[in-house]
Scaffold this motif. Sequence first.
Motif, PDB file in Angstrom:
ATOM      1  N   ASP A   3       0.836  -1.207   0.000  1.00  0.00           N
ATOM      2  CA  ASP A   3       0.000   0.000   0.000  1.00  0.00           C
ATOM      3  C   ASP A   3       0.866   1.251   0.000  1.00  0.00           C
ATOM      4  O   ASP A   3       0.588   2.209  -0.719  1.00  0.00           O
ATOM      5  CB  ASP A   3      -0.921   0.021   1.218  1.00  0.00           C
ATOM      6  CG  ASP A   3      -2.118  -0.890   1.070  1.00  0.00           C
ATOM      7  OD1 ASP A   3      -2.256  -1.544   0.004  1.00  0.00           O
ATOM      8  OD2 ASP A   3      -2.924  -0.951   2.018  1.00  0.00           O
ATOM      9  N   GLN A  20      -4.989   0.423  -8.422  1.00  0.00           N
ATOM     10  CA  GLN A  20      -4.733  -0.792  -7.655  1.00  0.00           C
ATOM     11  C   GLN A  20      -5.229  -0.636  -6.215  1.00  0.00           C
ATOM     12  O   GLN A  20      -5.738  -1.590  -5.621  1.00  0.00           O
ATOM     13  CB  GLN A  20      -3.249  -1.142  -7.674  1.00  0.00           C
ATOM     14  CG  GLN A  20      -2.799  -1.677  -9.026  1.00  0.00           C
ATOM     15  CD  GLN A  20      -1.331  -2.036  -9.022  1.00  0.00           C
ATOM     16  OE1 GLN A  20      -0.482  -1.240  -8.635  1.00  0.00           O
ATOM     17  NE2 GLN A  20      -1.032  -3.252  -9.447  1.00  0.00           N
ATOM     18  N   ARG A  24      -8.089  -2.899  -4.300  1.00  0.00           N
ATOM     19  CA  ARG A  24      -7.871  -3.537  -3.000  1.00  0.00           C
ATOM     20  C   ARG A  24      -8.948  -3.174  -1.978  1.00  0.00           C
ATOM     21  O   ARG A  24      -9.284  -3.977  -1.123  1.00  0.00           O
ATOM     22  CB  ARG A  24      -6.521  -3.116  -2.414  1.00  0.00           C
ATOM     23  CG  ARG A  24      -5.365  -3.792  -3.046  1.00  0.00           C
ATOM     24  CD  ARG A  24      -4.068  -3.445  -2.370  1.00  0.00           C
ATOM     25  NE  ARG A  24      -2.972  -3.989  -3.164  1.00  0.00           N
ATOM     26  CZ  ARG A  24      -1.698  -3.822  -2.888  1.00  0.00           C
ATOM     27  NH1 ARG A  24      -1.342  -3.144  -1.819  1.00  0.00           N
ATOM     28  NH2 ARG A  24      -0.778  -4.345  -3.658  1.00  0.00           N
TER      29      ARG A  24
END
Length: 184
Positions: A3, A20, A24
Amino acid sequence: MTDTELIEAAQKGDMHAFSQLVERYQRNVRACLAVRLNNRFEVDDLAQEAFLVAYRKINDFDGSKAFGPWIRSISFYLLKNYWRKHKPDAVGGSAELQILIDEEIGLKYSDNNESDSLAALKVCTKKLDEGLQNIVQLHYHDGLSVAELTEKLGVKHSAMTMRLHRMRDQLRRCITETRGACQL
């Protein structure tokens, strides 16, 4: 990528990195909103708006914090505004009660104790037997409904709801014990 790496890339303008992060966390954000709203379309709209706000404010994000609580706090802020705009006229309705409950939760639930609870949840989920861990994955991560779970796992609806109830109760007790042990 982690992250932190994705956030740093997004702060440098990498839209793929931000997408992305959306992938998530979108299920988690939608789940947080879905339990508070009856309309799936409103859930989708608010989730999308939360990620738009996050994208616009990504440079304000404190990298020492976790992304999940930050995006959820944006979602809850948008939800609070949604409720304010769509407030029912009748006093004492369930929507108003839900607002009061959520505000009370917000007062007692900071980023720090959310992180503690999340860490405890991860530990406690690993303590579940393999079958219950599978249900957690399918229901809460993959987003399968109870009806879809019963079909996939070949059990009756009442059996599945009882398993979910017992699993949540087991997790609640474990989290309470785990967090209590961490605070000693």
